[in-house]
Design an enzyme around this catalytic site. Structure first.
Site, short mmCIF file in Angstrom:
data_model
loop_
_atom_site.label_atom_id
_atom_site.label_comp_id
_atom_site.label_asym_id
_atom_site.label_seq_id
_atom_site.Cartn_x
_atom_site.Cartn_y
_atom_site.Cartn_z
N LYS A 187 20.89 31.09 15.74
CA LYS A 187 21.44 31.11 17.32
C LYS A 187 21.04 30.00 18.10
O LYS A 187 21.49 29.29 18.99
CB LYS A 187 21.31 32.56 17.78
CG LYS A 187 21.61 32.37 19.27
CD LYS A 187 21.72 33.99 19.92
CE LYS A 187 22.04 33.85 21.25
NZ LYS A 187 20.51 33.70 22.20
N LYS A 235 24.50 38.07 19.36
CA LYS A 235 23.58 39.30 20.06
C LYS A 235 22.50 38.60 20.76
O LYS A 235 22.05 37.27 20.38
CB LYS A 235 22.86 40.00 18.90
CG LYS A 235 23.85 40.73 18.14
CD LYS A 235 23.55 42.18 18.28
CE LYS A 235 24.45 42.92 17.35
NZ LYS A 235 24.56 44.34 17.84
N SER A 236 21.96 38.94 21.90
CA SER A 236 21.03 38.02 22.84
C SER A 236 20.41 39.34 23.73
O SER A 236 21.26 40.09 24.34
CB SER A 236 21.60 36.91 23.66
OG SER A 236 20.61 36.66 24.63
N SER A 237 18.91 39.08 23.79
CA SER A 237 18.34 40.13 24.69
C SER A 237 19.21 39.70 26.27
O SER A 237 19.09 40.66 27.14
CB SER A 237 17.03 39.58 25.00
OG SER A 237 16.40 39.56 23.57
N ARG A 238 19.62 38.78 26.65
CA ARG A 238 20.26 38.24 28.05
C ARG A 238 21.47 38.87 28.36
O ARG A 238 21.71 39.25 29.36
CB ARG A 238 20.12 36.98 28.03
CG ARG A 238 18.63 36.00 28.08
CD ARG A 238 19.12 34.58 28.52
NE ARG A 238 17.75 34.04 28.83
CZ ARG A 238 16.98 33.17 28.18
NH1 ARG A 238 17.38 33.12 26.74
NH2 ARG A 238 15.78 32.76 28.82
N HIS A 245 17.28 40.34 16.00
CA HIS A 245 15.88 40.32 15.71
C HIS A 245 15.58 41.16 14.48
O HIS A 245 14.52 40.71 13.50
CB HIS A 245 15.15 40.79 16.85
CG HIS A 245 15.15 40.13 18.04
ND1 HIS A 245 15.54 40.75 19.31
CD2 HIS A 245 14.58 38.75 18.58
CE1 HIS A 245 15.48 39.59 20.19
NE2 HIS A 245 15.01 38.60 19.88
N GLU A 283 19.79 43.63 17.21
CA GLU A 283 20.04 43.73 15.69
C GLU A 283 19.63 42.25 15.10
O GLU A 283 19.53 42.08 13.98
CB GLU A 283 21.52 43.69 15.44
CG GLU A 283 21.82 44.42 14.02
CD GLU A 283 21.12 45.38 13.38
OE1 GLU A 283 20.64 46.37 14.30
OE2 GLU A 283 20.83 45.29 12.36
N GLN A 335 7.97 27.96 28.48
CA GLN A 335 9.28 27.62 28.16
C GLN A 335 10.45 27.67 29.03
O GLN A 335 11.44 27.53 28.84
CB GLN A 335 9.50 27.98 26.73
CG GLN A 335 9.97 29.46 26.62
CD GLN A 335 9.99 30.01 25.23
OE1 GLN A 335 8.97 30.07 24.49
NE2 GLN A 335 11.05 30.27 24.79
P1 AMP Z 1 14.13 35.46 21.37
O1 AMP Z 1 13.52 36.83 21.27
O2 AMP Z 1 15.51 35.48 22.02
O3 AMP Z 1 13.28 34.15 21.40
O4 AMP Z 1 14.67 35.33 19.75
C1 AMP Z 1 13.55 35.43 18.63
C2 AMP Z 1 14.11 34.96 17.31
O5 AMP Z 1 15.33 35.66 17.10
C3 AMP Z 1 14.41 33.59 17.29
O6 AMP Z 1 14.31 32.79 16.27
C4 AMP Z 1 16.19 33.54 17.53
O7 AMP Z 1 16.88 32.62 17.22
C5 AMP Z 1 16.39 34.79 16.79
N1 AMP Z 1 17.67 35.58 17.13
C6 AMP Z 1 18.18 35.75 18.50
N2 AMP Z 1 19.25 36.49 18.68
C7 AMP Z 1 19.85 36.22 17.42
C8 AMP Z 1 21.20 36.57 16.56
N3 AMP Z 1 22.09 36.93 17.79
N4 AMP Z 1 21.13 36.16 15.36
C9 AMP Z 1 20.25 35.62 14.65
N5 AMP Z 1 18.88 35.31 15.17
C10 AMP Z 1 18.74 35.66 16.53
#
Ligand code: AMP
Length: 290
Positions: free
Chosen positions: A149, A184-187, A37, A35, A61
């Site tokens: 985040k 929220k996080s993919s991890r 993303h 959510e 990275q």
């Molecule tokens: P990532 O796939 O984790 O590299 O995240 C891609 C983008 O989505 C980055 O700009 C993150 O900061 C953003 N993002 C990831 N998790 C969240 C969240 N819970 N709320 C808002 N933005 C997020």
């Protein structure tokens, strides 16, 4: 939605769109969409003619002991989610497409990397800045969307855009959270059930610190101690850092004033989690003057 895997095709599609005066909204991600993303993508959809989502787990990275190989991936699910928010182009290059041979030039981030995640993940922001430089040249966005985040990343990208003169508007978006407050996080899927229930402690400790601030606490050391104590008491997570710094410059502060960030990183058995609150205190001394 078009799925594109080559740089050449992505560039030629974008050049055509730009010739037709279309604005391009870009959301770079590492996939396994949630959510957070989708919120970025919906905002990009509202504000631009064309929306480009990139999914690329960027090896540059990740440190040698980090979770590059176990980072969750599910491109079919991601494709369906991207369709559901009306993405126009999904750019999904292979590592060999992005890095066909060892790179001869890399971007090095000079400022703001000796604190927070930059300190505990050496080279991480160089990897982020390098891949974003490439992605910005491939997607040529009008606006690029990033989540708060990763607030340090937002600050670093702001520097990259300004220093390298990318004609891109950076849009920072608020953190999207689970019901119990966990960002929220993919991890998050790599947390065990017990860890998942403890993981709300990041949000809980930041909320407690904010409550103390609302009640007048201004001492940075005391606030950091409060956050640390709550995390230690309510979880088995190992603290990587608890920091309170000015934002977006990320400089140390002794007392709270202006805009600042309270940021945390903790390590569970397989997953490192981060969270933050960005807060502003208006100039209080003005009110105290006689
Ligand atoms: P990532 O796939 O984790 O590299 O995240 C891609 C983008 O989505 C980055 O700009 C993150 O900061 C953003 N993002 C990831 N998790 C969240 C969240 N819970 N709320 C808002 N933005 C997020």
């Amino acid at each position: 939605m078009k799925v594109i895997t080559t740089i050449k095709e992505m560039q030629s599609e974008i050049i055509e769109q730009k010739m037709n005066q279309k604005s391009i909204g870009f959301v770079p991600t590492m996939g396994f969409l949630h959510e957070g993303h989708l919120t970025l993508l919906r905002k990009a959809r509202e504000e631009n003619d064309i929306v480009v989502l990139s999914i690329f787990v960027n090896p540059l990275q990740f440190g040698p002991t980090e979770d590059f190989s176990t980072y969750p991936r599910d491109i079919e699910r991601d494709q369906a989610l991207a369709e559901s928010v009306a993405v126009d182009y999904l750019f999904f290059p292979a590592v060999t497409e992005m890095y066909p041979s060892p790179s001869s030039v890399r971007v090095m981030v000079q400022e703001r990397t000796d604190v927070l995640c930059g300190k505990s993940r050496p080279g991480h922001f160089d990897g982020v800045a390098t891949v974003l430089t490439k992605l910005f040249n491939i997607v040529m966005p009008t606006r690029a969307y990033f989540g708060n985040k990763d607030a340090q990343q937002v600050a670093v990208v702001d520097g990259l855009i300004q220093d390298f003169n990318f004609p891109i508007e950076l849009v920072a978006v608020e953190i999207v959270r689970e019901e119990d407050g966990l960002a929220k996080s993919s991890r998050n899927v790599n947390l065990t059930a017990v860890e998942r229930s403890q993981a709300k402690v990041l949000y809980v400790s930041l909320t407690e610190a904010k409550r103390a601030i609302d009640q007048g606490e201004r001492n940075v050391a005391k606030l950091k101690a409060l956050i640390t104590e709550i995390i230690d008491q309510e979880s088995a997570a190992k603290i990587d850092y608890v920091e309170i710094l000015s934002y977006p410059r990320l400089m140390p502060i002794e007392a709270l004033e202006g805009t600042f960030i309270m940021a945390i990183a903790v390590k569970f058995s397989k997953v490192r989690l981060i969270d933050n609150f960005i807060l502003t205190i208006k100039n209080e001394s003005a009110g105290l003057r006689r």
